[in-house]
Design an enzyme around this catalytic site. Sequence first.
Site, PDB file in Angstrom:
ATOM      1  N   HIS A 109       0.841  -1.199   0.000  1.00 48.12           N
ATOM      2  CA  HIS A 109       0.000   0.000   0.000  1.00 48.12           C
ATOM      3  C   HIS A 109       0.877   1.250   0.000  1.00 48.12           C
ATOM      4  O   HIS A 109       1.063   1.905   1.022  1.00 48.12           O
ATOM      5  CB  HIS A 109      -0.947  -0.010   1.201  1.00 48.12           C
ATOM      6  CG  HIS A 109      -2.038  -1.018   1.075  1.00 48.12           C
ATOM      7  ND1 HIS A 109      -3.136  -0.837   0.261  1.00 48.12           N
ATOM      8  CD2 HIS A 109      -2.193  -2.242   1.639  1.00 48.12           C
ATOM      9  CE1 HIS A 109      -3.931  -1.887   0.337  1.00 48.12           C
ATOM     10  NE2 HIS A 109      -3.388  -2.757   1.163  1.00 48.12           N
ATOM     11  N   HIS A 113       1.192   1.573  -5.774  1.00 45.70           N
ATOM     12  CA  HIS A 113      -0.102   0.889  -5.758  1.00 45.70           C
ATOM     13  C   HIS A 113      -1.228   1.877  -6.036  1.00 45.70           C
ATOM     14  O   HIS A 113      -2.144   1.598  -6.828  1.00 45.70           O
ATOM     15  CB  HIS A 113      -0.312   0.215  -4.400  1.00 45.70           C
ATOM     16  CG  HIS A 113      -1.650  -0.439  -4.249  1.00 45.70           C
ATOM     17  ND1 HIS A 113      -2.650   0.085  -3.453  1.00 45.70           N
ATOM     18  CD2 HIS A 113      -2.168  -1.561  -4.810  1.00 45.70           C
ATOM     19  CE1 HIS A 113      -3.714  -0.700  -3.521  1.00 45.70           C
ATOM     20  NE2 HIS A 113      -3.457  -1.697  -4.331  1.00 45.70           N
ATOM     21  N   ASP A 153      -4.537   4.541   0.292  1.00 46.99           N
ATOM     22  CA  ASP A 153      -3.112   4.331   0.545  1.00 46.99           C
ATOM     23  C   ASP A 153      -2.464   5.481   1.316  1.00 46.99           C
ATOM     24  O   ASP A 153      -1.264   5.442   1.590  1.00 46.99           O
ATOM     25  CB  ASP A 153      -2.366   4.114  -0.776  1.00 46.99           C
ATOM     26  CG  ASP A 153      -2.684   2.765  -1.399  1.00 46.99           C
ATOM     27  OD1 ASP A 153      -2.736   1.778  -0.646  1.00 46.99           O
ATOM     28  OD2 ASP A 153      -2.900   2.692  -2.619  1.00 46.99           O
TER      29      ASP A 153
END
Length: 216
Positions: A109, A113, A153
Site C-alpha cells: 500500500h 499501488h 493508501d
Amino acid sequence: AFLSEMQRLCGDISPKETIDFPTWTANDLSNFMVAVHPDADSMLSQVGVDPFFDMLDFASFTRDNLLATVVMQVFRSVHNLVLTLDIDDSKLFRFVCAIEARMQKNQYHNYQHAADVCSRLSAILKLSHMFDTPNNELYRELAAALLASVIPDIDHPGRTNTFLIRTRSDEALRFNEQHVIENSSVLKCLEIMQEDSLNFIAHWPEEEQAEFRLSS
C-alpha cells in the site's frame, strides 16, 4: 531548473505547510511529466487508458512524484476533467503531491499501488463508456471515483484492520474499531484539502463541494 525545483518542493510538502509555488501553466505541468527515459513519453499516453498498463515498469522510467504524474494525466488528458469541471490544476497537483508525501514505504500500500489503481480504474471506466454523455454531475462522480482510488493508501500502516484492532492501536480506538484504515485515510485526505493552497475545488458552490467530498 523548473523541474528540479518542483521536485524539491513537492518532496517537502506536508498538509500543515503552505508553500509558495510559482504560477503554473499547462506547459509547466506537461514539462513536469516528461520522463528521463525516451520510452516513458509514449507510455504516458497509455496511463489511464490501458487496463493492463505496467505501472511498475513506468515507475522505473519516470522521475519522482509518480502518483502526481498519473493523476494529472488522468484528470487533464484522459477524461478532460480539469477543464470540464473547472478544477484548479495547480492546486490539484499540489494536493496529490501532499497525498504522495503522506504515503508509507511499505511493500504494497504505497504510491505505486495508488498510481496503479487510479490508472486501471480510469481505463475501466473509459472502456465502459459510462461517462460519455456530457453531464457535469456524472463528471463530478467520475472525478470523485478517481480520487477515491488513491485515498486508501494515504499513510497506510501496511497492516490489516484486524491487526490494528487486536493490538488496540490509537487509530482503532479513534474510529471505534470500525473500518479503521479506511476512515483514517479519508480523514487525512480531508485534512489535506483544508489547506487553501491544496483545495482544488474551493471555488465550487458549497453544495457541489459537499457532494464531492461525500462521493469520494
